[in-house]
Design a protein around this motif. Structure first.
Motif, PDB file in Angstrom:
ATOM      1  N   ASP A 273       0.840  -1.198   0.000  1.00 33.40           N
ATOM      2  CA  ASP A 273       0.000   0.000   0.000  1.00 33.40           C
ATOM      3  C   ASP A 273       0.875   1.248   0.000  1.00 33.40           C
ATOM      4  O   ASP A 273       0.677   2.176  -0.789  1.00 33.40           O
ATOM      5  CB  ASP A 273      -0.913   0.017   1.230  1.00 33.40           C
ATOM      6  CG  ASP A 273      -2.133  -0.862   1.071  1.00 33.40           C
ATOM      7  OD1 ASP A 273      -2.125  -1.729   0.170  1.00 33.40           O
ATOM      8  OD2 ASP A 273      -3.084  -0.712   1.852  1.00 33.40           O
TER       9      ASP A 273
ATOM     10  N   TYR B 277       0.605   0.756  -4.271  1.00 34.40           N
ATOM     11  CA  TYR B 277      -0.385  -0.216  -4.756  1.00 34.40           C
ATOM     12  C   TYR B 277      -1.499  -0.370  -3.712  1.00 34.40           C
ATOM     13  O   TYR B 277      -1.680  -1.440  -3.137  1.00 34.40           O
ATOM     14  CB  TYR B 277       0.293  -1.558  -5.026  1.00 34.40           C
ATOM     15  CG  TYR B 277       1.392  -1.490  -6.056  1.00 34.40           C
ATOM     16  CD1 TYR B 277       1.137  -1.722  -7.409  1.00 34.40           C
ATOM     17  CD2 TYR B 277       2.702  -1.190  -5.681  1.00 34.40           C
ATOM     18  CE1 TYR B 277       2.145  -1.655  -8.352  1.00 34.40           C
ATOM     19  CE2 TYR B 277       3.715  -1.119  -6.624  1.00 34.40           C
ATOM     20  CZ  TYR B 277       3.438  -1.348  -7.953  1.00 34.40           C
ATOM     21  OH  TYR B 277       4.444  -1.285  -8.888  1.00 34.40           O
ATOM     22  N   PRO B 278      -2.291   0.684  -3.490  1.00 37.15           N
ATOM     23  CA  PRO B 278      -3.235   0.665  -2.380  1.00 37.15           C
ATOM     24  C   PRO B 278      -4.607   0.080  -2.680  1.00 37.15           C
ATOM     25  O   PRO B 278      -5.396  -0.147  -1.756  1.00 37.15           O
ATOM     26  CB  PRO B 278      -3.378   2.158  -2.050  1.00 37.15           C
ATOM     27  CG  PRO B 278      -3.245   2.833  -3.393  1.00 37.15           C
ATOM     28  CD  PRO B 278      -2.238   2.011  -4.146  1.00 37.15           C
ATOM     29  N   ASP B 279      -4.932  -0.174  -3.948  1.00 38.91           N
ATOM     30  CA  ASP B 279      -6.294  -0.567  -4.307  1.00 38.91           C
ATOM     31  C   ASP B 279      -6.428  -2.076  -4.495  1.00 38.91           C
ATOM     32  O   ASP B 279      -5.474  -2.767  -4.839  1.00 38.91           O
ATOM     33  CB  ASP B 279      -6.737   0.138  -5.591  1.00 38.91           C
ATOM     34  CG  ASP B 279      -7.043   1.618  -5.370  1.00 38.91           C
ATOM     35  OD1 ASP B 279      -6.895   2.084  -4.220  1.00 38.91           O
ATOM     36  OD2 ASP B 279      -7.410   2.291  -6.342  1.00 38.91           O
TER      37      ASP B 279
ATOM     38  N   HIS C 218      -9.312  -5.119  -6.170  1.00 37.63           N
ATOM     39  CA  HIS C 218     -10.458  -5.359  -7.031  1.00 37.63           C
ATOM     40  C   HIS C 218     -10.916  -6.799  -6.853  1.00 37.63           C
ATOM     41  O   HIS C 218     -10.102  -7.721  -6.969  1.00 37.63           O
ATOM     42  CB  HIS C 218     -10.109  -5.121  -8.505  1.00 37.63           C
ATOM     43  CG  HIS C 218      -9.813  -3.704  -8.860  1.00 37.63           C
ATOM     44  ND1 HIS C 218     -10.792  -2.813  -9.220  1.00 37.63           N
ATOM     45  CD2 HIS C 218      -8.650  -3.015  -8.906  1.00 37.63           C
ATOM     46  CE1 HIS C 218     -10.241  -1.631  -9.488  1.00 37.63           C
ATOM     47  NE2 HIS C 218      -8.938  -1.738  -9.293  1.00 37.63           N
TER      48      HIS C 218
ATOM     49  N   CYS D 234      -2.446  -6.357  -5.900  1.00 35.46           N
ATOM     50  CA  CYS D 234      -2.590  -5.004  -5.346  1.00 35.46           C
ATOM     51  C   CYS D 234      -2.432  -4.035  -6.513  1.00 35.46           C
ATOM     52  O   CYS D 234      -1.455  -4.131  -7.270  1.00 35.46           O
ATOM     53  CB  CYS D 234      -1.528  -4.735  -4.288  1.00 35.46           C
ATOM     54  SG  CYS D 234      -1.485  -5.954  -2.950  1.00 35.46           S
TER      55      CYS D 234
ATOM     56  N   THR E  90      -2.410  -0.127  -8.453  1.00 35.21           N
ATOM     57  CA  THR E  90      -2.209   1.313  -8.331  1.00 35.21           C
ATOM     58  C   THR E  90      -3.567   1.998  -8.378  1.00 35.21           C
ATOM     59  O   THR E  90      -4.569   1.402  -8.791  1.00 35.21           O
ATOM     60  CB  THR E  90      -1.320   1.841  -9.467  1.00 35.21           C
ATOM     61  OG1 THR E  90      -1.894   1.452 -10.730  1.00 35.21           O
ATOM     62  CG2 THR E  90       0.096   1.292  -9.357  1.00 35.21           C
ATOM     63  N   SER E  91      -3.616   3.258  -7.992  1.00 34.19           N
ATOM     64  CA  SER E  91      -4.902   3.973  -7.919  1.00 34.19           C
ATOM     65  C   SER E  91      -5.593   4.060  -9.267  1.00 34.19           C
ATOM     66  O   SER E  91      -6.826   4.083  -9.341  1.00 34.19           O
ATOM     67  CB  SER E  91      -4.689   5.374  -7.336  1.00 34.19           C
ATOM     68  OG  SER E  91      -4.229   5.282  -6.008  1.00 34.19           O
ATOM     69  N   ASP E  92      -4.814   4.106 -10.351  1.00 32.73           N
ATOM     70  CA  ASP E  92      -5.438   4.174 -11.677  1.00 32.73           C
ATOM     71  C   ASP E  92      -5.712   2.785 -12.259  1.00 32.73           C
ATOM     72  O   ASP E  92      -6.260   2.662 -13.364  1.00 32.73           O
ATOM     73  CB  ASP E  92      -4.580   4.987 -12.648  1.00 32.73           C
ATOM     74  CG  ASP E  92      -3.198   4.379 -12.897  1.00 32.73           C
ATOM     75  OD1 ASP E  92      -2.929   3.261 -12.411  1.00 32.73           O
ATOM     76  OD2 ASP E  92      -2.379   5.036 -13.580  1.00 32.73           O
ATOM     77  N   GLY E  93      -5.348   1.729 -11.526  1.00 32.77           N
ATOM     78  CA  GLY E  93      -5.631   0.373 -11.957  1.00 32.77           C
ATOM     79  C   GLY E  93      -4.786  -0.132 -13.097  1.00 32.77           C
ATOM     80  O   GLY E  93      -5.034  -1.219 -13.630  1.00 32.77           O
TER      81      GLY E  93
END
Length: 275
Positions: free
Chosen positions: A108, A112-114, A116, A197, A199-202
Motif C-alpha cells: 500500500d 499499490y493501495p487498491d 479489485h 494489489c 495502483t490507484s489508476d488500476g
C-alpha cells in the motif's frame, strides 16, 4: 514477536496497528505493523500458526507445506522480479516449531493501495501483463515443486466426489497433458484478483500470496484468473501473449493447452465443491 520484528528490521520498536485478514482455516493472520525507525515506516507481517484443532490430514499437510514454499519463493526467486512483475520485498522471515513468520514490504505504502474483486478493462489487462512477465522471466526454470493448489496429485481424495463420470475419467488425462507440456515456467499458483494489489489508476499491479508457486504450463495461471468470466477469452489471451513475447512455438503449444487448463480447473471445482 514484535521485539523480534524490531530487531530484524533495525527498528527501535514495533507496534501492531491493523489486522488485515485472517488466514484460511484460522492458520494465522496478516497484519500491518508500524516501526519506530528501521527499514520502513510500516511492514506487513504474515504470522502463521496452525490452530490446535488442525489434524494431520492431506489438507493440513498441503497448507503447512505451502508456507515453506512461500518463504523459499521470497528468498530465492522474488529478487529476480522487477516492476513488470512486482512483488513485495522480504525483509525477514523465520520458521519455528510454532509456525512461520514473514515480514514484508507494505505494498500500500509502495503505491499499490487498491484492491479489485472483479477486475475488468485496464485492471484485468494489468494482471495479464503481470502474469506474462512473470512467466517469461522464469521460462524453463528448474523446479521440483509443482505449481497451483489444485493439481491432481494433491486432490486425489476429491476425485470420487466428481459427479460427472466423463470428467472424472478425464482427470488423469488432463493432468498428463499439462504436465507433458514442452514449455514450462514457474506459476504463481493462485492468481485471483484478491492476490493483486493495484495502483490507484488500476494500470499496474503487484502480486502477493506465493504459497503455491511451482513448475507448470503458464495456461494454468491464465485459466484460473479468467475463470467465471462471461466474455470471450480470446482477447484476454491475445493481451497475455502480446506481453509474453515468447517464441511462436511456445505460444502455439500454450494456446492449444488453454482449454485443457480450463477443463482441469473445472475438474478441481467439481471434486472440491460437488453439487
Amino acid at each position: 514477536m514484535l521485539d523480534w520484528i524490531a530487531t530484524a528490521t533495525g527498528a527501535r520498536a514495533a507496534r501492531h496497528t491493523e489486522h488485515i485478514q485472517t488466514l484460511w482455516s484460522g492458520y494465522g493472520e496478516i497484519a500491518r505493523v508500524e516501526l519506530d525507525g528501521g527499514i520502513a515506516p510500516t511492514v506487513i507481517v504474515k504470522r502463521v500458526q496452525p490452530p490446535a484443532h488442525a489434524r494431520d490430514t492431506v489438507s493440513d499437510r498441503r497448507k503447512r507445506r505451502s508456507y515453506d514454499v512461500e518463504i523459499a519463493f521470497y528468498r530465492d526467486l522474488a529478487p529476480r522480479c522487477d516492476d513488470s512483475c512486482r512483488v513485495a520485498h522480504l525483509y525477514a522471515s523465520r520458521v519455528t516449531d510454532d509456525g512461520w513468520l514473514l515480514v514484508l514490504e507494505d505494498l500500500d505504502a509502495a503505491g499499490y493501495p487498491d484492491r479489485h474483486d472483479d477486475a475488468n478493462g485496464a485492471a484485468l489487462d494489468a494482471c495479464l501483463r503481470w502474469l506474462a512477465s512473470f512467466h517469461a522471466r522464469f521460462q524453463g526454470e528448474p523446479c521440483a515443486q509443482r505449481g497451483t493448489y489444485w493439481h491432481l496429485a494433491t486432490r486425489l481424495e476429491e476425485l470420487p466426489a466428481i459427479a460427472d463420470p466423463t470428467l472424472r475419467a478425464e482427470a488423469p488425462v488432463l493432468d498428463a497433458q499439462l504436465s507433458a507440456a514442452r514449455f514450462q515456467t514457474i506459476l504463481h499458483g493462485d492468481p485471483k484478483e484478491a492476490n493483486f494489489c493495484f495502483t490507484s489508476d488500476g494500470r499496474a499491479v503487484a502480486a502477493v500470496d506465493f504459497q503455491y508457486t511451482g513448475r507448470g504450463c503458464g495456461m494454468k495461471d491464465v485459466a484460473y484468473l479468467l475463470h467465471g468470466r462471461r466474455d470471450d477469452p480470446a482477447a484476454h489471451l491475445d493481451t497475455y501473449f502480446q506481453h509474453l513475447g515468447a517464441a511462436a512455438e511456445v505460444e502455439a503449444e500454450w494456446r492449444a493447452l488453454y482449454p485443457i487448463a480450463v477443463r482441469d480447473f473445472q475438474r478441481f471445482l467439481a471434486g472440491w465443491r460437488p453439487r
